[in-house]
Design a protein around this motif. Structure first.
Motif, mmCIF file in Angstrom:
data_model
loop_
_atom_site.group_PDB
_atom_site.id
_atom_site.type_symbol
_atom_site.label_atom_id
_atom_site.label_comp_id
_atom_site.label_asym_id
_atom_site.label_seq_id
_atom_site.Cartn_x
_atom_site.Cartn_y
_atom_site.Cartn_z
ATOM 1 N N UNK A 52 34.382 35.782 52.528
ATOM 2 C CA UNK A 52 35.732 35.272 52.331
ATOM 3 C C UNK A 52 35.708 33.743 52.388
ATOM 4 N N UNK A 53 36.105 33.133 51.290
ATOM 5 C CA UNK A 53 36.161 31.675 51.221
ATOM 6 C C UNK A 53 37.336 31.161 52.056
ATOM 7 N N UNK A 54 37.336 29.870 52.349
ATOM 8 C CA UNK A 54 38.404 29.269 53.152
ATOM 9 C C UNK A 54 39.782 29.474 52.525
ATOM 10 N N UNK A 55 39.837 29.572 51.193
ATOM 11 C CA UNK A 55 41.116 29.773 50.507
ATOM 12 C C UNK A 55 41.528 31.244 50.437
ATOM 13 N N UNK A 56 40.753 32.133 51.087
ATOM 14 C CA UNK A 56 41.081 33.555 51.131
ATOM 15 C C UNK A 56 40.483 34.384 50.013
ATOM 16 N N UNK A 57 39.867 33.746 49.040
ATOM 17 C CA UNK A 57 39.252 34.483 47.936
ATOM 18 C C UNK A 57 37.989 35.192 48.428
ATOM 19 N N UNK A 58 37.773 36.409 47.933
ATOM 20 C CA UNK A 58 36.623 37.224 48.318
ATOM 21 C C UNK A 58 35.629 37.227 47.166
ATOM 22 N N UNK A 59 34.356 36.986 47.493
ATOM 23 C CA UNK A 59 33.308 36.946 46.480
ATOM 24 C C UNK A 59 32.895 38.358 46.081
ATOM 25 N N UNK A 60 32.836 38.578 44.786
ATOM 26 C CA UNK A 60 32.458 39.874 44.213
ATOM 27 C C UNK A 60 31.367 39.627 43.179
ATOM 28 N N UNK A 61 30.362 40.479 43.171
ATOM 29 C CA UNK A 61 29.317 40.381 42.159
ATOM 30 C C UNK A 61 29.551 41.451 41.102
ATOM 31 N N UNK A 62 29.260 41.074 39.875
ATOM 32 C CA UNK A 62 29.386 41.979 38.744
ATOM 33 C C UNK A 62 27.984 42.196 38.197
ATOM 34 N N UNK A 63 27.566 43.476 38.130
ATOM 35 C CA UNK A 63 26.224 43.748 37.627
ATOM 36 C C UNK A 63 26.138 45.140 37.018
ATOM 37 N N UNK A 64 25.190 45.300 36.111
ATOM 38 C CA UNK A 64 24.960 46.592 35.469
ATOM 39 C C UNK A 64 24.184 47.482 36.435
ATOM 40 N N UNK A 65 24.638 48.727 36.565
ATOM 41 C CA UNK A 65 23.979 49.707 37.429
ATOM 42 C C UNK A 65 23.480 50.857 36.560
ATOM 43 N N UNK A 66 22.186 50.912 36.379
ATOM 44 C CA UNK A 66 21.568 51.885 35.489
ATOM 45 C C UNK A 66 21.884 53.339 35.844
ATOM 46 N N UNK A 67 21.869 53.750 37.121
ATOM 47 C CA UNK A 67 22.140 55.161 37.414
ATOM 48 C C UNK A 67 23.498 55.655 36.899
ATOM 49 N N UNK A 138 16.625 38.246 42.485
ATOM 50 C CA UNK A 138 15.351 38.925 42.278
ATOM 51 C C UNK A 138 15.036 38.841 40.787
ATOM 52 N N UNK A 139 13.772 39.012 40.424
ATOM 53 C CA UNK A 139 13.351 38.895 39.026
ATOM 54 C C UNK A 139 14.111 39.830 38.090
ATOM 55 N N UNK A 140 14.530 40.977 38.586
ATOM 56 C CA UNK A 140 15.213 41.950 37.729
ATOM 57 C C UNK A 140 16.724 42.005 37.981
ATOM 58 N N UNK A 141 17.276 40.955 38.612
ATOM 59 C CA UNK A 141 18.702 40.911 38.931
ATOM 60 C C UNK A 141 19.428 39.963 37.980
ATOM 61 N N UNK A 142 20.521 40.451 37.419
ATOM 62 C CA UNK A 142 21.385 39.643 36.564
ATOM 63 C C UNK A 142 22.803 39.860 37.063
ATOM 64 N N UNK A 143 23.409 38.804 37.618
ATOM 65 C CA UNK A 143 24.673 38.938 38.340
ATOM 66 C C UNK A 143 25.646 37.854 37.899
ATOM 67 N N UNK A 144 26.902 38.253 37.702
ATOM 68 C CA UNK A 144 27.993 37.300 37.521
ATOM 69 C C UNK A 144 28.799 37.284 38.806
ATOM 70 N N UNK A 145 29.195 36.107 39.246
ATOM 71 C CA UNK A 145 29.986 35.959 40.471
ATOM 72 C C UNK A 145 31.461 35.856 40.109
ATOM 73 N N UNK A 146 32.290 36.614 40.811
ATOM 74 C CA UNK A 146 33.744 36.631 40.610
ATOM 75 C C UNK A 146 34.426 36.389 41.954
ATOM 76 N N UNK A 147 35.693 36.051 41.908
ATOM 77 C CA UNK A 147 36.498 35.865 43.119
ATOM 78 C C UNK A 147 37.847 36.536 42.941
ATOM 79 N N UNK A 148 38.275 37.260 43.981
ATOM 80 C CA UNK A 148 39.562 37.944 43.951
ATOM 81 C C UNK A 148 40.215 37.856 45.328
ATOM 82 N N UNK A 149 41.536 38.002 45.352
ATOM 83 C CA UNK A 149 42.228 38.127 46.630
ATOM 84 C C UNK A 149 42.043 39.558 47.132
ATOM 85 N N UNK A 150 42.286 39.774 48.407
ATOM 86 C CA UNK A 150 42.194 41.114 48.972
ATOM 87 C C UNK A 150 43.169 42.051 48.270
ATOM 88 N N UNK A 151 44.369 41.591 48.028
ATOM 89 C CA UNK A 151 45.370 42.435 47.361
ATOM 90 C C UNK A 151 44.936 42.797 45.945
#
Length: 174
Positions: A52-67, A138-151
């Motif tokens: 949780x950032x100081x402004x209340x935003x929560x960090x979320x990662x976006x990634x492809x999940x093969x299973x 990690x070498x096989x990780x591809x991630x986009x970082x997003x931010x959202x409020x709890x609500x």
């Protein structure tokens, strides 16, 4: 009326060893004395972080999940390395996946992710006092970082836009 529920392991046969999981077939004595079988994924455990950032935003990662063959929105998380302190692992995973370090980290609880076939537990942590740095995927990780409020996140869960179990469970701790 109450039943005896424990199962006694009679034998365990290793069926598969991967990079970090093992699959075993356990022969068990059932509560009524009969013999049964359980296929179990052995997992080293993991950590997940509600950052949780100081402004209340929560960090979320976006990634492809093969299973599940889709892109998911999740809180940052990762497996424990052998002998690793879970709180240190949480700090490490936060920095690797988001580029943020934290000055405060708090253990919130743990979840059994799929107890019908896997022994994995995920420790849930809350990180605050965040400072932006560099990611170290990690070498096989591809991630986009997003931010959202709890609500916003809770609305996304209700709308089916967030399906990841650890993320849904972790939001209940906040």
């Amino acid at each position: 009326m109450s039943f005896k529920l424990d199962e006694k392991t009679l034998q365990e046969d290793l069926k598969y060893t991967g990079d970090f999981i093992k699959v075993v077939r356990s022969t068990v004595e059932l509560p009524d004395g009969r013999v049964g079988y359980r296929d179990i994924v052995r997992h080293p455990g993991a950590v997940a972080i509600v950052a949780i950032k100081d402004n209340g935003m929560i960090l979320i990662v976006e990634q492809f999940r093969k299973p599940v063959e889709k892109i998911l929105l999740e809180i940052p998380a990762g497996k424990l390395d052998a002998g690793e302190n879970p709180m240190e692992a949480a700090k490490r995973e936060l920095e690797e996946e988001t580029g943020y370090s934290c000055s405060n980290i708090q253990y919130l609880g743990k979840i059994a992710t799929a107890p019908g076939f896997c022994d994995e537990y995920i420790g849930i942590y809350k990180a605050t006092g965040l400072t932006k740095g560099e990611t170290d995927f990690d070498d096989d990780e591809f991630i986009n970082l997003k931010e959202f409020t709890l609500e916003e996140l809770k609305d996304m869960v209700r709308q089916g836009k967030i399906e990841d179990g650890k993320t849904i469970a972790a939001l209940q701790f906040i």
